[in-house]
Design a protein around this motif. Structure first.
Motif, PDB file in Angstrom:
ATOM      1  N   GLN A 187       0.842  -1.190   0.000  1.00 55.98           N
ATOM      2  CA  GLN A 187       0.000   0.000   0.000  1.00 55.98           C
ATOM      3  C   GLN A 187       0.877   1.240   0.000  1.00 55.98           C
ATOM      4  OE1 GLN A 187      -3.073  -0.397   2.914  1.00 55.98           O
ATOM      5  NE2 GLN A 187      -3.794  -2.296   2.043  1.00 55.98           N
ATOM      6  N   SER A 188       0.614   2.180   0.877  1.00 56.28           N
ATOM      7  CA  SER A 188       1.269   3.491   0.809  1.00 56.28           C
ATOM      8  C   SER A 188       2.790   3.420   0.879  1.00 56.28           C
ATOM      9  CB  SER A 188       0.740   4.403   1.907  1.00 56.28           C
ATOM     10  OG  SER A 188       0.965   3.820   3.182  1.00 56.28           O
ATOM     11  N   ASN A 189       3.349   2.529   1.683  1.00 56.20           N
ATOM     12  CA  ASN A 189       4.805   2.474   1.764  1.00 56.20           C
ATOM     13  C   ASN A 189       5.423   2.014   0.448  1.00 56.20           C
ATOM     14  OD1 ASN A 189       3.873  -0.164   2.061  1.00 56.20           O
ATOM     15  ND2 ASN A 189       5.473  -0.729   3.518  1.00 56.20           N
ATOM     16  N   MET A 190       4.758   1.125  -0.288  1.00 63.35           N
ATOM     17  CA  MET A 190       5.285   0.655  -1.566  1.00 63.35           C
ATOM     18  C   MET A 190       5.007   1.657  -2.675  1.00 63.35           C
ATOM     19  SD  MET A 190       7.175  -1.781  -2.573  1.00 63.35           S
ATOM     20  CE  MET A 190       7.031  -2.971  -1.266  1.00 63.35           C
ATOM     21  N   GLN A 191       3.982   2.477  -2.515  1.00 68.71           N
ATOM     22  CA  GLN A 191       3.638   3.459  -3.538  1.00 68.71           C
ATOM     23  C   GLN A 191       4.434   4.747  -3.408  1.00 68.71           C
ATOM     24  OE1 GLN A 191      -0.613   3.867  -3.239  1.00 68.71           O
ATOM     25  NE2 GLN A 191      -0.949   2.191  -4.667  1.00 68.71           N
ATOM     26  N   MET A 192       5.088   4.964  -2.258  1.00 72.64           N
ATOM     27  CA  MET A 192       5.884   6.192  -2.120  1.00 72.64           C
ATOM     28  C   MET A 192       6.986   6.170  -3.168  1.00 72.64           C
ATOM     29  SD  MET A 192       8.090   7.720   1.032  1.00 72.64           S
ATOM     30  CE  MET A 192       9.728   7.279   0.483  1.00 72.64           C
ATOM     31  N   ASN A 193       6.991   7.198  -4.003  1.00 77.84           N
ATOM     32  CA  ASN A 193       7.962   7.207  -5.086  1.00 77.84           C
ATOM     33  C   ASN A 193       9.226   7.977  -4.702  1.00 77.84           C
ATOM     34  OD1 ASN A 193       7.168   9.880  -5.307  1.00 77.84           O
ATOM     35  ND2 ASN A 193       5.918   9.538  -7.104  1.00 77.84           N
ATOM     36  N   MET A 194      10.104   8.128  -5.650  1.00 76.13           N
ATOM     37  CA  MET A 194      11.384   8.817  -5.445  1.00 76.13           C
ATOM     38  C   MET A 194      11.139  10.317  -5.484  1.00 76.13           C
ATOM     39  SD  MET A 194      13.760   6.471  -5.130  1.00 76.13           S
ATOM     40  CE  MET A 194      15.296   7.238  -5.618  1.00 76.13           C
ATOM     41  N   ARG A 195      10.610  10.840  -4.394  1.00 77.95           N
ATOM     42  CA  ARG A 195      10.193  12.240  -4.366  1.00 77.95           C
ATOM     43  C   ARG A 195      10.962  13.045  -3.331  1.00 77.95           C
ATOM     44  NH1 ARG A 195       5.108   9.971  -1.821  1.00 77.95           N
ATOM     45  NH2 ARG A 195       5.436  10.282   0.406  1.00 77.95           N
ATOM     46  N   GLN A 196      10.833  14.333  -3.495  1.00 80.02           N
ATOM     47  CA  GLN A 196      11.434  15.276  -2.559  1.00 80.02           C
ATOM     48  C   GLN A 196      10.411  15.630  -1.485  1.00 80.02           C
ATOM     49  OE1 GLN A 196      12.253  18.212  -5.550  1.00 80.02           O
ATOM     50  NE2 GLN A 196      14.412  17.641  -5.612  1.00 80.02           N
ATOM     51  N   GLY A 197      10.874  16.187  -0.382  1.00 79.32           N
ATOM     52  CA  GLY A 197       9.967  16.630   0.669  1.00 79.32           C
ATOM     53  C   GLY A 197      10.377  16.084   2.020  1.00 79.32           C
ATOM     54  N   SER A 198       9.642  16.523   3.041  1.00 74.77           N
ATOM     55  CA  SER A 198       9.995  16.138   4.412  1.00 74.77           C
ATOM     56  C   SER A 198       9.757  14.651   4.675  1.00 74.77           C
ATOM     57  CB  SER A 198       9.213  16.984   5.414  1.00 74.77           C
ATOM     58  OG  SER A 198       7.818  16.781   5.232  1.00 74.77           O
ATOM     59  N   GLU A 199       8.821  14.027   3.988  1.00 74.73           N
ATOM     60  CA  GLU A 199       8.550  12.592   4.166  1.00 74.73           C
ATOM     61  C   GLU A 199       8.980  11.827   2.919  1.00 74.73           C
ATOM     62  OE1 GLU A 199       4.504  11.984   5.229  1.00 74.73           O
ATOM     63  OE2 GLU A 199       4.619  13.359   6.914  1.00 74.73           O
ATOM     64  N   ALA A 200      10.217  12.060   2.522  1.00 75.33           N
ATOM     65  CA  ALA A 200      10.676  11.472   1.267  1.00 75.33           C
ATOM     66  C   ALA A 200      12.030  10.810   1.451  1.00 75.33           C
ATOM     67  CB  ALA A 200      10.747  12.560   0.206  1.00 75.33           C
ATOM     68  N   VAL A 201      12.677  10.557   0.343  1.00 77.42           N
ATOM     69  CA  VAL A 201      13.964   9.886   0.307  1.00 77.42           C
ATOM     70  C   VAL A 201      15.059  10.813   0.824  1.00 77.42           C
ATOM     71  CG1 VAL A 201      15.655   8.854  -1.255  1.00 77.42           C
ATOM     72  CG2 VAL A 201      13.218   8.473  -1.633  1.00 77.42           C
ATOM     73  N   LEU A 202      15.918  10.296   1.711  1.00 71.87           N
ATOM     74  CA  LEU A 202      17.061  11.075   2.187  1.00 71.87           C
ATOM     75  C   LEU A 202      18.035  11.307   1.042  1.00 71.87           C
ATOM     76  CD1 LEU A 202      17.791   9.308   5.595  1.00 71.87           C
ATOM     77  CD2 LEU A 202      16.632  11.504   5.231  1.00 71.87           C
ATOM     78  N   ASN A 203      18.658  12.456   1.001  1.00 72.54           N
ATOM     79  CA  ASN A 203      19.643  12.794  -0.036  1.00 72.54           C
ATOM     80  C   ASN A 203      19.087  12.583  -1.444  1.00 72.54           C
ATOM     81  OD1 ASN A 203      21.620  13.269   2.025  1.00 72.54           O
ATOM     82  ND2 ASN A 203      21.912  11.052   2.137  1.00 72.54           N
TER      83      ASN A 203
END
Length: 180
Positions: free
Chosen positions: A107-123
């Protein structure tokens, strides 16, 4: 190599002499070391010939037009062309790779894409710039709720992983594939 899929139905029209699911499209990845099923629809009674990388298979479309052929297992490699013939009709799928296929589902954890923002991928900027793995592929389709199995995934598309194309990749799937 990644595969994320949801499915819908294949058209069943006698006007369509050879129909294959969206999964069988340019840039696809097939599992290495196992026989590979290739399927679709054609006019009932049509002989189907499938070939790729010096492997050949045949099938016959049943009374509903459905057919399935199995190519012998292949070692990792490519790119190849997959050719499917049904009578006078021919479809060619280009840039086919053979390797590891992993289903990434959730669900949401698998759908999170390679995005910017506070709840996104580090670096994220460094990760995006370094995401040059063109043999890692993603297949995804629009979300759709269905209550029975389907033969196709309309709207599905294969993407090769490059700095320009990686943003819609599942972040979990991307890092899993990269680490493999």
């Amino acid at each position: 190599l990644l595969l994320v899929a949801g499915c819908q139905s294949v058209p069943n029209s006698k006007d369509a002499s050879l129909v294959m699911p969206a999964l069988f499209s340019d840039g696809m990845v097939l599992q290495r070391g196992k026989p590979v099923a290739i399927w679709g629809k054609a006019a009932p009674g049509t002989k189907i010939r499938v070939s790729m990388a010096n492997r050949h298979a045949e099938a016959m479309a049943n009374e509903a037009g459905a057919w399935r052929a199995y190519l012998e297992s292949l070692d990792a490699g490519g790119p190849y062309e997959l050719t499917v013939r049904a009578g006078a009709m021919r479809k060619i799928v280009r840039d086919v790779l053979v390797g590891e296929v992993w289903l990434c589902s959730g669900q949401s954890n698998m759908q999170m894409n390679m995005r910017q923002g506070s709840e996104a991928v580090l670096n994220i900027e460094q990760e995006l710039a370094a995401a040059n793995y063109p043999t890692m592929r993603l297949f995804t389709v629009p979300n759709a709720t269905k209550f029975e199995p389907k033969d196709d995934c309309p709207g599905g598309k294969w993407l090769a992983c490059t700095p320009e194309s990686v943003k819609p990749f599942s972040a979990v799937g991307y890092f899993f594939g990269r680490d493999l």
